[in-house]
Design a protein around this motif. Structure first.
Motif, PDB file in Angstrom:
ATOM      1  N   SER A  35       0.828  -1.004   0.094  1.00  0.00           N
ATOM      2  CA  SER A  35       0.153  -0.249   0.274  1.00  0.00           C
ATOM      3  C   SER A  35       0.795   0.991  -0.081  1.00  0.00           C
ATOM      4  CB  SER A  35      -1.039   0.179   0.860  1.00  0.00           C
ATOM      5  OG  SER A  35      -1.405   0.836   1.544  1.00  0.00           O
ATOM      6  N   GLU A  37       3.833   1.183  -1.066  1.00  0.00           N
ATOM      7  CA  GLU A  37       4.445   1.482  -2.454  1.00  0.00           C
ATOM      8  C   GLU A  37       3.686   2.245  -3.465  1.00  0.00           C
ATOM      9  OE1 GLU A  37       6.319  -1.596  -5.937  1.00  0.00           O
ATOM     10  OE2 GLU A  37       5.990  -1.917  -3.607  1.00  0.00           O
ATOM     11  N   LYS A  38       2.569   1.837  -3.097  1.00  0.00           N
ATOM     12  CA  LYS A  38       1.143   2.369  -3.858  1.00  0.00           C
ATOM     13  C   LYS A  38       1.039   4.326  -3.835  1.00  0.00           C
ATOM     14  CE  LYS A  38      -1.669  -1.761  -5.406  1.00  0.00           C
ATOM     15  NZ  LYS A  38      -2.205  -2.442  -5.101  1.00  0.00           N
ATOM     16  N   ASP A  41       3.861   5.738  -5.407  1.00  0.00           N
ATOM     17  CA  ASP A  41       3.902   5.413  -6.586  1.00  0.00           C
ATOM     18  C   ASP A  41       2.577   6.881  -7.418  1.00  0.00           C
ATOM     19  OD1 ASP A  41       5.704   3.824  -6.891  1.00  0.00           O
ATOM     20  OD2 ASP A  41       4.409   2.491  -7.586  1.00  0.00           O
TER      21      ASP A  41
END
Length: 197
Positions: A35, A37-38, A41
């Motif tokens: 989560s 990392e997303k 991003d």
């Protein structure tokens, strides 16, 4: 089932509980990492989009400023040209009037001289010619005045049109200037809502 007397079963249950807790903790940490990392991003993508939109807004503002400056310069040049043209036409009209006045004065002198020397018939003919020349001169002056008035009206219409275009361009620029942050805010709210959902 009563496991109070079965120590091995109790130890096995305890190990199962610990393994389950560790597995849950591991899965939770993994889910948080994914989560995170997303989110990173998504934030990076949003930052890139915001930077691009900011660049586009600056380009639009720069282009609008250039257009506004060009329109203002064109209007000033047109006003100056119209003013110079009007002054030139006025000078020409004054010179023409002076020449006509001189001509009419000369004709009047000739008429007076001819009146003293000529008969009533010759005087009448000469007066008719003088009146015709004066009528022709007045007619030409009226035509020139009408032409000048028409040119001035056309120039005024062009100036009003240029002013209206400047006002429209300015309003259009303000609309997009305020619309862009609102769209960015709405996009951020929807993104956060989708992440939380």
């Amino acid at each position: 089932m009563d496991l109070a007397d079965n120590i091995l079963a109790q130890e096995l249950c305890e190990e199962v509980k610990q393994l389950t807790a560790h597995a849950r903790e591991g899965l939770l940490m993994k889910a948080l990492a994914v989560s995170n990392e997303k989110c990173n991003d998504l934030i990076l993508t949003q930052n890139v989009q915001v930077a691009e939109l900011t660049r586009q807004v600056k380009n639009v503002e720069s282009h609008n400023y250039w257009l506004e400056r060009k329109l203002k310069d064109d209007v000033e040049k047109l006003s100056k040209d119209v003013k110079e043209s009007n002054e030139k036409l006025s000078r020409n009209l004054n010179q023409t009037l002076d020449r006509i006045t001189t001509t009419v004065s000369g004709i009047e002198r000739q008429v007076n001289t001819a009146t003293e020397r000529a008969t009533d018939s010759a005087t009448k003919t000469l007066n008719e010619r003088v009146n015709k020349a004066a009528d022709d001169a007045v007619f030409k002056m009226n035509q020139q005045a009408q032409s000048l008035t028409q040119k001035v009206k056309e120039a005024e219409k062009e100036i009003e049109k240029a002013k209206d275009e400047i006002a429209f361009e300015s309003g259009f620029r303000r609309f997009f200037f305020w619309l862009t942050p609102v769209l960015l805010l709405a996009q951020a709210v929807v993104s956060v809502f989708l992440l939380l959902k």
